[in-house]
Design a protein around this motif. Structure first.
Motif, PDB file in Angstrom:
ATOM      1  N   LEU A 179     -57.363 -19.565  25.203  1.00 53.20           N
ATOM      2  CA  LEU A 179     -57.941 -20.261  24.064  1.00 53.20           C
ATOM      3  C   LEU A 179     -59.198 -19.548  23.575  1.00 53.20           C
ATOM      4  O   LEU A 179     -60.043 -19.128  24.378  1.00 53.20           O
ATOM      5  N   HIS A 180     -59.312 -19.428  22.266  1.00 48.44           N
ATOM      6  CA  HIS A 180     -60.517 -18.876  21.657  1.00 48.44           C
ATOM      7  C   HIS A 180     -61.684 -19.837  21.920  1.00 48.44           C
ATOM      8  O   HIS A 180     -61.500 -21.056  21.950  1.00 48.44           O
ATOM      9  N   ARG A 219     -59.788 -12.329  15.908  1.00 49.41           N
ATOM     10  CA  ARG A 219     -60.073 -13.443  16.807  1.00 49.41           C
ATOM     11  C   ARG A 219     -59.411 -13.253  18.182  1.00 49.41           C
ATOM     12  O   ARG A 219     -59.902 -13.779  19.188  1.00 49.41           O
ATOM     13  N   VAL A 220     -58.321 -12.494  18.236  1.00 46.68           N
ATOM     14  CA  VAL A 220     -57.747 -12.137  19.537  1.00 46.68           C
ATOM     15  C   VAL A 220     -58.747 -11.292  20.322  1.00 46.68           C
ATOM     16  O   VAL A 220     -58.969 -11.498  21.522  1.00 46.68           O
ATOM     17  N   VAL A 221     -59.375 -10.339  19.620  1.00 44.88           N
ATOM     18  CA  VAL A 221     -60.379  -9.492  20.281  1.00 44.88           C
ATOM     19  C   VAL A 221     -61.559 -10.338  20.750  1.00 44.88           C
ATOM     20  O   VAL A 221     -62.041 -10.195  21.881  1.00 44.88           O
ATOM     21  N   GLU A 222     -62.057 -11.206  19.876  1.00 42.42           N
ATOM     22  CA  GLU A 222     -63.175 -12.078  20.263  1.00 42.42           C
ATOM     23  C   GLU A 222     -62.823 -12.905  21.498  1.00 42.42           C
ATOM     24  O   GLU A 222     -63.622 -13.057  22.432  1.00 42.42           O
ATOM     25  N   TYR A 253     -62.162  -4.843  26.345  1.00 34.96           N
ATOM     26  CA  TYR A 253     -61.023  -5.141  25.463  1.00 34.96           C
ATOM     27  C   TYR A 253     -61.365  -4.659  24.050  1.00 34.96           C
ATOM     28  O   TYR A 253     -62.415  -4.995  23.496  1.00 34.96           O
ATOM     29  N   SER A 254     -60.462  -3.877  23.466  1.00 40.60           N
ATOM     30  CA  SER A 254     -60.726  -3.262  22.159  1.00 40.60           C
ATOM     31  C   SER A 254     -59.678  -3.680  21.128  1.00 40.60           C
ATOM     32  O   SER A 254     -58.692  -4.347  21.444  1.00 40.60           O
ATOM     33  N   ASP A 255     -59.897  -3.237  19.878  1.00 40.34           N
ATOM     34  CA  ASP A 255     -58.905  -3.490  18.825  1.00 40.34           C
ATOM     35  C   ASP A 255     -57.559  -2.886  19.179  1.00 40.34           C
ATOM     36  O   ASP A 255     -56.495  -3.444  18.837  1.00 40.34           O
ATOM     37  N   GLU A 256     -57.568  -1.720  19.848  1.00 49.25           N
ATOM     38  CA  GLU A 256     -56.310  -1.065  20.201  1.00 49.25           C
ATOM     39  C   GLU A 256     -55.507  -1.919  21.181  1.00 49.25           C
ATOM     40  O   GLU A 256     -54.276  -1.982  21.098  1.00 49.25           O
ATOM     41  N   GLY A 309     -53.835 -21.143   9.331  1.00 53.49           N
ATOM     42  CA  GLY A 309     -54.140 -19.725   9.358  1.00 53.49           C
ATOM     43  C   GLY A 309     -55.242 -19.335  10.314  1.00 53.49           C
ATOM     44  O   GLY A 309     -55.452 -18.145  10.568  1.00 53.49           O
ATOM     45  N   THR A 310     -55.985 -20.310  10.851  1.00 54.47           N
ATOM     46  CA  THR A 310     -57.073 -19.998  11.792  1.00 54.47           C
ATOM     47  C   THR A 310     -56.521 -19.946  13.214  1.00 54.47           C
ATOM     48  O   THR A 310     -55.976 -20.933  13.720  1.00 54.47           O
ATOM     49  N   TYR A 311     -56.659 -18.808  13.830  1.00 54.29           N
ATOM     50  CA  TYR A 311     -56.157 -18.584  15.191  1.00 54.29           C
ATOM     51  C   TYR A 311     -57.110 -19.234  16.200  1.00 54.29           C
ATOM     52  O   TYR A 311     -58.307 -18.945  16.224  1.00 54.29           O
ATOM     53  N   TYR A 312     -56.568 -20.142  17.037  1.00 56.90           N
ATOM     54  CA  TYR A 312     -57.386 -20.784  18.077  1.00 56.90           C
ATOM     55  C   TYR A 312     -56.940 -20.398  19.483  1.00 56.90           C
ATOM     56  O   TYR A 312     -57.550 -20.843  20.451  1.00 56.90           O
ATOM     57  N   GLY A 313     -55.898 -19.587  19.603  1.00 55.82           N
ATOM     58  CA  GLY A 313     -55.446 -19.183  20.918  1.00 55.82           C
ATOM     59  C   GLY A 313     -53.984 -18.818  20.891  1.00 55.82           C
ATOM     60  O   GLY A 313     -53.331 -18.843  19.838  1.00 55.82           O
ATOM     61  N   SER A 314     -53.463 -18.498  22.066  1.00 61.50           N
ATOM     62  CA  SER A 314     -52.046 -18.147  22.158  1.00 61.50           C
ATOM     63  C   SER A 314     -51.445 -18.805  23.389  1.00 61.50           C
ATOM     64  O   SER A 314     -52.141 -19.119  24.360  1.00 61.50           O
TER      65      SER A 314
END
Length: 608
Positions: free
Chosen positions: A108-109, A29-32, A49-52, A86-91
């Motif tokens: 925010l996601h 979800r960070v990637v999304e 932006y990638s998984d890496e 457990g659901t990531y909505y942002g940082s």
């Protein structure tokens, strides 16, 4: 024993939102989130932006928490909803920038937007920062990021300031550009609720079909074949500005070498900064700005034709009305159609969807009679003239006409003021003189007149061209009040052309509340041009205009009066030739060098 990440991350909650440690489960979800178009537009995340990139980000977050006692400057939490553990909505992160200051940053996601989750998260971060000894928190964002400012606004941050070209950001091609930044702050002890109004810009529709539409010429969009050289505008819409409106701006820079406000259309070069200022104005409670678009009656034919704004809104609910139309849309009476709708919205209570303002004022250039007529038709009152300093960037600006209207003005008051519409002096022609409105180009001739002792209180030997231009501008104020008209007296030449002014004539007391059907005239002719019948011709022409019925193009007055010193025999003859008769004498009415002089009063009426 020192705990390690993630156990060293304090969990913060307000019962709805929880701030917790980021985990590897959050990576997808960070990637999304960082591939979302709005995230790319308003942040400096790597692109593509990638998984890496996400793995590197999560690793750095963990390292920073483990090194918080060793000088690490960034603390980052995941934002989740308690109802969806457990659901990531942002940082959200706090970055130390000084001894007792830090910056707050958040992302925010897409699934978490529009639900006030980040506002709750920022308030939790504010409380945690204060607990750690922080006294000031800074918020920064790419200019135009209203969603981010909405969060900061709701948490009590101050109105942002704009820093031009401060943030380097890569475009889709990977080329970096310096873009504008918004910056705001919050201090410990301040409320964590909005400290200013946020004006949502409504769409206002003005239907012109009952008027048969309005014809607009020379627009950028070509009219349909067979429709003639101009478009028929069936409706005008006032809507919020859109990012895509920049394409409709002229490619040339704006001619004024000064900052543009909401009432001036920018060029494409100025568009980004100008557009962001409009967004920020409504989002900080100081401005409501609309794009004026014309509905040309066919799908896809919306045409941007101007800007309208209520700007400089203060805490008392006073705002200035500013507007500009493109040249093709001027002189069609559109402002007179738009202003009542704008005023209705401005004065409507907030609970009814209005702006809840208390007073609207406008300050067009004093010589902009078209603007004055539009303002007067809506019931605004002309209250005076604001002088412009000689050092102004526009040497042709000799003052601003001050117009205003109050929310408490009832409909009767508005209608009464609307009857005092500014009426520019019409051109009046006779075989010997042309009477026309005075302009700035007449300044030298007017200065020569005002240097004559017979010019009365305006006479002075040191009058120059600048003084004369201000005198002309002040005379236009009388037109705005509906009380005065001034004409230049220009001799006609044998070839039909007119010379420069050799005098002036004015009609005044046109809106006298006691003598509503009367007017008074006064005139001045340069000594070198007296004895040629010019004054008699001018007085006769103006008197005929004042007494003629409105349906015949006149002003519809019943009588016109004039005054002259008893010793001014020449003026008596001028008035008598023009049909005036003496009706009274005012003894010792005017002080002169030898004492006081009698004044003779003359009158000419419809019956004469």
């Amino acid at each position: 024993m020192t705990t390690a990440f993630p156990d060293n991350v304090p969990m913060l909650s307000d019962g709805v939102v929880r701030l917790r440690a980021l985990t590897s489960d959050d990576l997808p979800r960070v990637v999304e989130q960082c591939q979302d178009l709005d995230s790319l537009r308003y942040t400096t995340v790597p692109r593509p932006y990638s998984d890496e990139h996400a793995k590197a980000f999560l690793t750095k977050v963990a390292t920073d928490w483990d090194r918080q006692d060793q000088g690490a400057t960034t603390l980052n939490w995941a934002v989740e909803e308690i109802s969806s553990p457990g659901t990531y909505y942002g940082s959200i992160e706090l970055r130390t920038t000084g001894h007792a200051t830090c910056e707050v940053g958040f992302l925010l996601h897409p699934h978490g937007r529009g639900r006030s989750l980040m506002s709750r998260a920022v308030r939790l971060a504010q409380a945690e920062a204060v607990r750690r000894g922080v006294t000031t928190i800074i918020w920064r964002a790419v200019a135009g990021n209203l969603a981010s400012w909405r969060v900061a606004w709701s948490c009590g941050f101050t109105a942002p300031i704009t820093h031009p070209a401060l943030i380097p950001q890569a475009d889709p091609a990977g080329i970096y550009h310096d873009i504008d930044e918004w910056m705001s702050s919050w201090r410990a002890g301040d409320p964590t609720t909005p400290r200013m109004t946020w004006y949502d810009v409504p769409t206002l529709e003005i239907d012109l079909t009952d008027l048969g539409g309005t014809y607009l010429g020379d627009l950028a969009t070509s009219p349909p074949s067979g429709s003639g050289p101009a478009w028929t505008c069936t409706a005008v819409r006032l809507r919020r500005w859109q990012d895509t409106d920049g394409a409709a701006m002229p490619s040339r820079p704006h001619p004024l070498d000064q900052p543009l406000d909401a009432g001036q259309l920018p060029g494409q070069r100025e568009w980004p900064t100008w557009y962001h200022a409009r967004l920020l104005g409504s989002a900080t409670g100081t401005e409501i700005s609309w794009a004026i678009v014309a509905d040309l009656g066919m799908p896809g034919t919306e045409q941007l034709i101007g800007t309208m704004a209520l700007t400089g809104i203060d805490r008392y609910g006073d705002a200035e009305l500013r507007a500009e139309l493109i040249p093709a849309a001027r002189n069609h009476g559109l402002f007179s159609q738009l202003l009542p709708t704008v005023l209705d919205h401005a004065f409507a209570p907030v609970e009814d969807g209005g702006a809840g303002l208390t007073k609207i004022h406008a300050t067009p250039r004093v010589d902009d009679l078209a603007a004055g007529m539009s303002l007067a038709r809506t019931g605004m009152t002309y209250v005076g003239l604001s002088r412009t300093p000689p050092s102004t960037a526009d040497p042709g600006d000799h003052g601003r006409a001050l117009w205003e209207i109050l929310r408490e003005d009832d409909q009767h008051s508005r209608e009464r003021h609307a009857t005092r519409v500014a009426c520019p002096p019409p051109r009046l022609c006779t075989p010997t003189v042309l009477l026309r409105a005075l302009t700035d180009t007449d300044a030298d001739a007017v200065a020569a007149l005002l240097r004559q002792p017979s010019a009365g209180p305006h006479s002075h030997l040191s009058v120059n061209s600048d003084d004369a231009q201000r005198w002309i501008a002040h005379g236009v104020g009388g037109i705005h009040r509906g009380s005065t008209m001034r004409w230049a007296i220009c001799p006609q030449q044998d070839d039909g052309t007119a010379e420069s002014p050799v005098g002036f004539i004015r009609a005044f007391a046109l809106n006298d509340s006691f003598l509503q059907d009367s007017a008074e005239i006064g005139y001045l002719l340069h000594p070198d041009h007296r004895g040629q019948g010019l004054a008699s011709a001018a007085v006769h022409a103006v008197t005929s205009y004042l007494l003629a019925a409105p349906e015949d193009g006149g002003l519809g007055r019943h009588r016109v009066t004039a005054r002259a010193l008893a010793e001014n025999v020449a003026s008596h003859r001028v008035l008598e030739r023009a049909g005036y008769r003496r009706w009274t004498v005012e003894p010792a009415a005017v002080p002169i060098e030898q004492g006081r002089a009698d004044v003779w009063h003359y009158v000419c009426s419809v019956e004469d």
